[in-house]
Design a protein around this motif. Sequence first.
Motif, PDB file in Angstrom:
ATOM      1  N   GLN A   1      -1.269  58.917  15.836  1.00  0.00           N
ATOM      2  CA  GLN A   1      -2.709  59.196  15.407  1.00  0.00           C
ATOM      3  C   GLN A   1      -2.610  59.887  13.689  1.00  0.00           C
ATOM      4  N   THR A   2      -2.805  59.516  12.636  1.00  0.00           N
ATOM      5  CA  THR A   2      -2.893  60.463  11.172  1.00  0.00           C
ATOM      6  C   THR A   2      -3.288  61.472  11.503  1.00  0.00           C
ATOM      7  N   LEU A   3      -1.826  61.898  10.116  1.00  0.00           N
ATOM      8  CA  LEU A   3      -1.738  63.146  10.304  1.00  0.00           C
ATOM      9  C   LEU A   3      -2.125  63.859   9.330  1.00  0.00           C
TER      10      LEU A   3
ATOM     11  N   THR B   1      -8.579  68.777  15.989  1.00  0.00           N
ATOM     12  CA  THR B   1      -7.368  68.567  16.335  1.00  0.00           C
ATOM     13  C   THR B   1      -6.589  68.222  18.032  1.00  0.00           C
ATOM     14  N   VAL B   2      -5.714  67.990  17.981  1.00  0.00           N
ATOM     15  CA  VAL B   2      -5.715  67.387  19.492  1.00  0.00           C
ATOM     16  C   VAL B   2      -4.033  68.013  19.685  1.00  0.00           C
ATOM     17  N   ASN B   3      -3.784  67.431  21.349  1.00  0.00           N
ATOM     18  CA  ASN B   3      -2.551  68.115  21.782  1.00  0.00           C
ATOM     19  C   ASN B   3      -1.204  67.201  20.916  1.00  0.00           C
ATOM     20  N   LEU B   4      -0.273  68.090  21.537  1.00  0.00           N
ATOM     21  CA  LEU B   4       0.689  66.774  20.741  1.00  0.00           C
ATOM     22  C   LEU B   4       0.864  65.680  22.029  1.00  0.00           C
ATOM     23  N   ALA B   5       1.034  65.770  23.133  1.00  0.00           N
ATOM     24  CA  ALA B   5       1.205  64.977  24.278  1.00  0.00           C
ATOM     25  C   ALA B   5       0.006  63.641  23.308  1.00  0.00           C
ATOM     26  N   ASP B   6      -1.744  63.944  23.139  1.00  0.00           N
ATOM     27  CA  ASP B   6      -1.972  62.920  22.555  1.00  0.00           C
ATOM     28  C   ASP B   6      -1.739  62.665  21.508  1.00  0.00           C
ATOM     29  N   ALA B   7      -1.469  62.796  20.772  1.00  0.00           N
ATOM     30  CA  ALA B   7      -1.104  62.644  19.032  1.00  0.00           C
ATOM     31  C   ALA B   7      -0.332  61.408  18.912  1.00  0.00           C
ATOM     32  N   LEU B   8       0.412  60.790  19.087  1.00  0.00           N
ATOM     33  CA  LEU B   8       0.773  59.435  19.074  1.00  0.00           C
ATOM     34  C   LEU B   8       0.469  58.531  18.446  1.00  0.00           C
TER      35      LEU B   8
ATOM     36  N   ALA C   1       1.295  65.092   5.023  1.00  0.00           N
ATOM     37  CA  ALA C   1      -0.026  64.596   6.027  1.00  0.00           C
ATOM     38  C   ALA C   1       0.298  62.947   5.476  1.00  0.00           C
ATOM     39  N   GLY C   2      -1.220  62.415   6.955  1.00  0.00           N
ATOM     40  CA  GLY C   2      -1.664  61.048   6.113  1.00  0.00           C
ATOM     41  C   GLY C   2      -0.556  60.341   7.083  1.00  0.00           C
ATOM     42  N   VAL C   3       0.940  60.490   7.619  1.00  0.00           N
ATOM     43  CA  VAL C   3       2.251  59.576   8.178  1.00  0.00           C
ATOM     44  C   VAL C   3       1.272  59.454   9.809  1.00  0.00           C
ATOM     45  N   VAL C   4       1.548  58.250  10.140  1.00  0.00           N
ATOM     46  CA  VAL C   4       0.760  57.619  11.214  1.00  0.00           C
ATOM     47  C   VAL C   4       2.018  58.571  12.472  1.00  0.00           C
ATOM     48  N   LEU C   5       1.438  59.458  13.339  1.00  0.00           N
ATOM     49  CA  LEU C   5       3.091  59.729  13.478  1.00  0.00           C
ATOM     50  C   LEU C   5       3.765  58.948  14.976  1.00  0.00           C
ATOM     51  N   ASN C   6       4.545  59.146  15.205  1.00  0.00           N
ATOM     52  CA  ASN C   6       5.930  57.859  15.834  1.00  0.00           C
ATOM     53  C   ASN C   6       6.713  59.382  16.942  1.00  0.00           C
ATOM     54  N   PRO C   7       7.441  58.864  18.170  1.00  0.00           N
ATOM     55  CA  PRO C   7       7.450  60.239  19.236  1.00  0.00           C
ATOM     56  C   PRO C   7       8.916  61.415  18.490  1.00  0.00           C
TER      57      PRO C   7
END
Length: 420
Positions: A39-41, A30-37, A164-170
């Motif tokens: 990363q794979t959901l 689990t990561v904060n939103l600011a650290d999720a860019l 789930a599975g997407v690489v998170l974008n802004p």
Amino acid sequence: MSEALDVRNVAWDRARQLAHSAARALPFQTVNLADALGQTLAEPVHALQAIPHYASSAMDGWAVRGEPPWTLVSPAAPEEHHRGRPAPHADSGEVSLAPGEATFILTGGVVPSDTEGILRTEHGLVRGDVLDRNEDARSGEPSPREHIRPAGEEAEEGSEAIRAGVVLNPAQIALAAVCGHDTLAVLRPPRVSLLMTGDEVIDQGLPHAGQVRDTFGPQLPGFVSMLGGHVDVAGRAKDDLEDVIAAISAEPTDEFSLARASGDVLITTGGTGSSSADHIRRALTELGAELIIDGIAMRPGHPTLLARLQDGRFLVGLPGNPLAAMMAMLTVAGPLIAGLRGSAPAEPSTVVTGEAFEPLPGRSRLVPFRSVNGRAVPSTHQRSGMLRGLAGADGVMVVPADGCVEGDEVAALSLPWVTG
């Protein structure tokens, strides 16, 4: 060394399947939103409330009820509205409008209950405490619910907003925030350690006769990252069986120290052959490893290994020749890392070959190619120890053991550094 009966010289496509199926998905983090860019959901994102969660105005103007002229209630005009206040509120709760009343509202403001529409600022005429349409307004403006963004227009509460599975974008991270999330569950990149072998390898400068430049240290960490892993530590072991055993088993030596907790996968380079100078197979035997793949029926890259160590780590043994090693990375390391991430391996595409290939009984050929006029034309300089062909390639085609003729469709692997 534990060994099944069918692990020797496995077919190329079976090697990919074995590597992927050997892995089990690692626990997510689990990561904060600011650290999720980037990363794979790991889990889908659902809206924790309706989006928007209140009916809001799409325009600066007046919320009105009934037919004009309307009697204005506070705030009546833009200069009376405190920006930042989302809507007109009374001490006891949200303001509602009686028939024939209007109140000024900013874009995004909470629409008072019983509002029938929003009359935009440029279409209103105010005289004292009375609002009417001006000459620019349409007859009957505003129409029912005009310029009102209804609650739940973008997403209903509980609906899936990001799969789930997407690489998170802004934009997705912003959407997750709108959905009410402060943190996200993301896949943990498999932690990879690198163990290079070869006393003849030098890290810098021009090699003398009998020496070679290190082609693995500068690029393998980035390659692993492109495949979805993360390199924690890298080191080199002497061409000595005891030193290799100590390094693989994570016992510190004078030359190399690899903490046992430092990885899910250990990738070794070189020493996977069967000569007296190759120590990886013998080390795996000494360590009681389970051999999953003992050679692949492909060229280049035949002496590729995949094993499971007794502490649960996987070992991917890459051949020493650089092109062969990179073909092994695509064939074994890629599907293994995908399995550890809980995702499917990248599926081969198909290309039309621009040349004929003679049969190579018992082996698939992995051939870097360039796309020319819609056909896959083999690159030059593609022997096991060469890199120029791969460096300029658009992909790698997989020529079956039976060969092919020009114009045939064959399987092809994409290169993670080639886009478009």
